[in-house]
Design a protein around this motif. Structure first.
Motif, mmCIF file in Angstrom:
data_model
loop_
_atom_site.group_PDB
_atom_site.id
_atom_site.type_symbol
_atom_site.label_atom_id
_atom_site.label_comp_id
_atom_site.label_asym_id
_atom_site.label_seq_id
_atom_site.Cartn_x
_atom_site.Cartn_y
_atom_site.Cartn_z
ATOM 1 N N LYS A 10 8.604 -39.118 4.945
ATOM 2 C CA LYS A 10 8.291 -40.354 5.673
ATOM 3 C C LYS A 10 6.946 -40.306 6.393
ATOM 4 C CE LYS A 10 13.174 -41.427 6.460
ATOM 5 N NZ LYS A 10 14.223 -41.686 7.474
ATOM 6 N N ILE A 11 6.549 -39.127 6.831
ATOM 7 C CA ILE A 11 5.293 -38.970 7.560
ATOM 8 C C ILE A 11 4.506 -37.847 6.895
ATOM 9 C CG2 ILE A 11 4.195 -38.516 9.783
ATOM 10 C CD1 ILE A 11 6.781 -39.329 11.152
ATOM 11 N N ALA A 12 3.201 -38.054 6.750
ATOM 12 C CA ALA A 12 2.350 -37.020 6.156
ATOM 13 C C ALA A 12 1.045 -36.939 6.922
ATOM 14 C CB ALA A 12 2.079 -37.324 4.686
ATOM 15 N N PHE A 13 0.423 -35.760 6.827
ATOM 16 C CA PHE A 13 -0.877 -35.536 7.452
ATOM 17 C C PHE A 13 -1.795 -34.851 6.445
ATOM 18 C CE2 PHE A 13 2.250 -35.501 10.817
ATOM 19 C CZ PHE A 13 1.662 -36.209 11.860
ATOM 20 N N THR A 14 -3.071 -35.206 6.490
ATOM 21 C CA THR A 14 -4.093 -34.474 5.744
ATOM 22 C C THR A 14 -5.439 -34.713 6.407
ATOM 23 O OG1 THR A 14 -4.911 -33.909 3.534
ATOM 24 C CG2 THR A 14 -4.714 -36.257 4.056
ATOM 25 N N GLY A 15 -6.419 -33.912 6.042
ATOM 26 C CA GLY A 15 -7.747 -34.025 6.640
ATOM 27 C C GLY A 15 -8.413 -32.668 6.693
ATOM 28 N N GLY A 16 -9.312 -32.493 7.638
ATOM 29 C CA GLY A 16 -10.101 -31.272 7.687
ATOM 30 C C GLY A 16 -9.603 -30.203 8.628
ATOM 31 N N ILE A 17 -8.588 -30.496 9.442
ATOM 32 C CA ILE A 17 -8.181 -29.585 10.513
ATOM 33 C C ILE A 17 -7.163 -28.564 10.025
ATOM 34 C CG2 ILE A 17 -7.021 -29.450 12.750
ATOM 35 C CD1 ILE A 17 -8.304 -32.068 13.498
ATOM 36 N N ASN A 18 -7.458 -27.292 10.267
ATOM 37 C CA ASN A 18 -6.569 -26.186 9.918
ATOM 38 C C ASN A 18 -5.683 -25.804 11.103
ATOM 39 O OD1 ASN A 18 -7.512 -25.137 7.122
ATOM 40 N ND2 ASN A 18 -9.433 -25.367 8.251
ATOM 41 N N ILE A 19 -4.745 -24.900 10.850
ATOM 42 C CA ILE A 19 -3.926 -24.345 11.932
ATOM 43 C C ILE A 19 -4.729 -23.222 12.586
ATOM 44 C CG2 ILE A 19 -1.769 -23.208 12.569
ATOM 45 C CD1 ILE A 19 -1.332 -26.016 11.544
ATOM 46 N N SER A 20 -5.437 -23.550 13.647
ATOM 47 C CA SER A 20 -6.302 -22.586 14.324
ATOM 48 C C SER A 20 -6.562 -23.070 15.741
ATOM 49 C CB SER A 20 -7.618 -22.410 13.573
ATOM 50 O OG SER A 20 -8.513 -21.613 14.319
ATOM 51 N N ASP A 21 -6.497 -22.161 16.706
ATOM 52 C CA ASP A 21 -6.728 -22.521 18.097
ATOM 53 C C ASP A 21 -8.153 -22.986 18.361
ATOM 54 O OD1 ASP A 21 -4.127 -21.840 18.562
ATOM 55 O OD2 ASP A 21 -4.548 -20.012 19.707
ATOM 56 N N LYS A 22 -9.078 -22.678 17.452
ATOM 57 C CA LYS A 22 -10.467 -23.086 17.680
ATOM 58 C C LYS A 22 -10.620 -24.605 17.673
ATOM 59 C CE LYS A 22 -11.675 -22.330 12.808
ATOM 60 N NZ LYS A 22 -12.307 -21.354 11.890
ATOM 61 N N TYR A 23 -9.649 -25.322 17.092
ATOM 62 C CA TYR A 23 -9.702 -26.774 17.114
ATOM 63 C C TYR A 23 -9.322 -27.336 18.478
ATOM 64 C CZ TYR A 23 -10.496 -26.853 12.122
ATOM 65 O OH TYR A 23 -11.057 -26.678 10.884
#
Length: 475
Positions: free
Chosen positions: A225-238
């Motif tokens: 039902k919900i999706a995400f995509t883009g440039g952001i990775n799983i990282s604390d630097k974001y």
């Protein structure tokens, strides 16, 4: 005696590679670059070619993907009236692009979607965790970079809670992009019931054959039902930035509606490739919510086992299709000949072409290569702006107040031909105008480049750029 035998073997291997390049080489510039590399770097040139130069299409998984995943699953979607909210784009300004994507990927534009723009890490992860907390059936994650830290700790605590409630959690991480992910963390994920697999991990037997082909996608699916995509990775630097580049700026999107199922197909293809499990491809499709929005979305994805470059062709078509303007935000603009010429032609034809590039870079060689094309762009009338505040990592194209591309793909050969990537095309005026205004706000804070001034840059800079440009087809 032994060195003569070794020399003969080396020459035979080199000749074999040259023949392979001449037979299979499609792009003269890239073929020439590899020929120079093989003959000017003894041994190292051959190793480099073996690692990153071979044509992946000759070692293709495409038949598996198409036969088992794409054809069967898309047929199921099309037969399911509740899930098949596709639309034929009748307007000529859209039709060529939508037909191009459909031919390359099988995905048609879907209607009644809701698109939410998520700028930078805080907004993105606030939305992601809210969606994950709502899951009651399954959570799928696919990330190029999955790093340990506060975000990873929050995720594993949430996954533990969800798995205990019967939610299925599956994770794919790239074997190179997530090289720092510890065995301890992976073991902990598995111990709480999360299914987790690396994409093309380091293995001695296939290291040279797979090191260059990475899964650069970032996808989250929640209950279909919900999706995400883009440039952001799983990282604390974001969230915190880093000591070298400062704050990381990026764009992500949240999707609801039929486009979620297209992204889910991409995940399930990759899941089958890493796990060998095709059970997800055979289960019933989730039912869609009632109309959640009025935006038209089409998912485009590509990888090294595509005979054409779906994302490269889509970028090319968007540039050629632009009538008034095309604004591009991307940290890695290292165009092949087709993209370079299309940008030149667009600018020379009176289209307002603007590039927003990060002034700071996470790779010196790549930064030189990006800048090596600035002179050509500026001469053609392309406007270039350098964003100075931190590191700008977004991959966005907005054109003519009606078309947007957001996703994981950079504008370079690697994203077009060597990485597995995914973008969302949004055919919507509201989304386009929001991103257009955001782009204009960003360039107000950026450094515009002037052709005359840029031409007077230090000679040493020109040498560095020229050196990097030689190897740009290989980057």
């Amino acid at each position: 005696m032994y060195w003569i035998i070794a020399l003969i073997i080396y020459v035979l291997i080199a000749i074999g590679m040259v023949i392979s390049l001449l037979v299979n080489g499609i792009k003269p510039a890239k073929t020439l670059a590899w020929l120079l590399t093989i003959f000017t770097i003894p041994i190292g040139g051959i190793l480099l070619y073996w690692m990153i130069g071979r044509n992946r299409k000759k070692y293709s998984w495409k038949d598996i993907q198409e036969d088992i995943a794409i054809n069967n699953y898309l047929k199921k979607i099309q037969e399911n009236k509740d899930a098949a909210e596709t639309v034929e784009m009748e307007a000529e300004e859209y039709s060529k692009i939508t037909h191009l994507v459909e031919k390359n990927n099988g995905f048609k534009p879907t209607k009644n979607n809701e698109v939410k723009l998520l700028k930078d890490g805080k907004a993105t992860f606030d939305a992601i965790f809210k969606a994950l907390e709502s899951a009651d059936k399954y959570i799928y994650l696919l990330y190029y970079i999955f790093e340990e830290g506060e975000l990873a700790d929050r995720l594993i605590a949430l996954f533990d809670e969800k798995v205990k409630k019967g939610v299925k959690v599956k994770i794919i991480y790239d074997g190179v992009g997530s090289y720092s992910l510890s065995k301890r963390y992976i073991t902990q994920l598995k111990s709480i019931g999360v299914e987790v697999y690396p994409f093309l991990p380091f293995k001695l037997g296939r290291f040279l054959a797979s090191i260059n082909y990475r899964n650069h996608r970032k996808i989250i699916i929640v209950d279909g039902k919900i999706a995400f995509t883009g440039g952001i990775n799983i990282s604390d630097k974001y969230l915190k930035g880093d000591l070298v580049l400062g704050k990381w700026h990026d764009m992500h999107i949240q999707l609801r509606g039929a486009s979620v199922l297209e992204l889910q197909v991409v995940f399930e293809i990759d899941w089958f490739l890493v796990s060998g499990d095709n059970s997800e491809l055979n289960r019933d499709l989730p039912s869609l919510e009632e109309k959640v929005g009025n935006q038209i979305v089409q998912i485009v994805y590509g990888g090294p086992d595509d005979y054409f470059s779906p994302i490269g062709q889509t970028y090319f078509a968007m540039i050629n299709n632009a009538k008034k303007y095309i604004y591009i935000t991307n940290p890695y603009i290292i165009p092949g000949t087709a993209i370079l010429r299309s940008l030149e032609v667009a600018a020379n034809s009176g289209v307002d072409v603007r590039l927003l590039v990060s002034a700071n870079a996470d790779s010196t060689l790549v930064n030189w290569s990006v800048r090596s094309y600035f002179e050509t762009f500026l001469r053609a009338g392309v406007k270039i702006y350098l964003f100075p505040k931190g590191f700008l990592h977004s991959k966005i194209i907005v054109s003519d107040d009606n078309l947007v591309s957001i996703g994981t793909a950079n504008m370079d050969i690697r994203s077009f031909e060597q990485n597995y990537e995914v973008n969302a095309l949004v055919y919507d005026q509201k989304t386009a105008l929001l991103l257009k205004q955001d782009f204009l706000n960003e360039i107000d804070q950026s450094i515009p480049l002037d052709y005359e001034t840029f031409m007077n840059r230090p000679y040493l800079e020109k040498i560095k750029e020229g050196f990097a440009k030689i190897f740009s087809p290989l980057l």
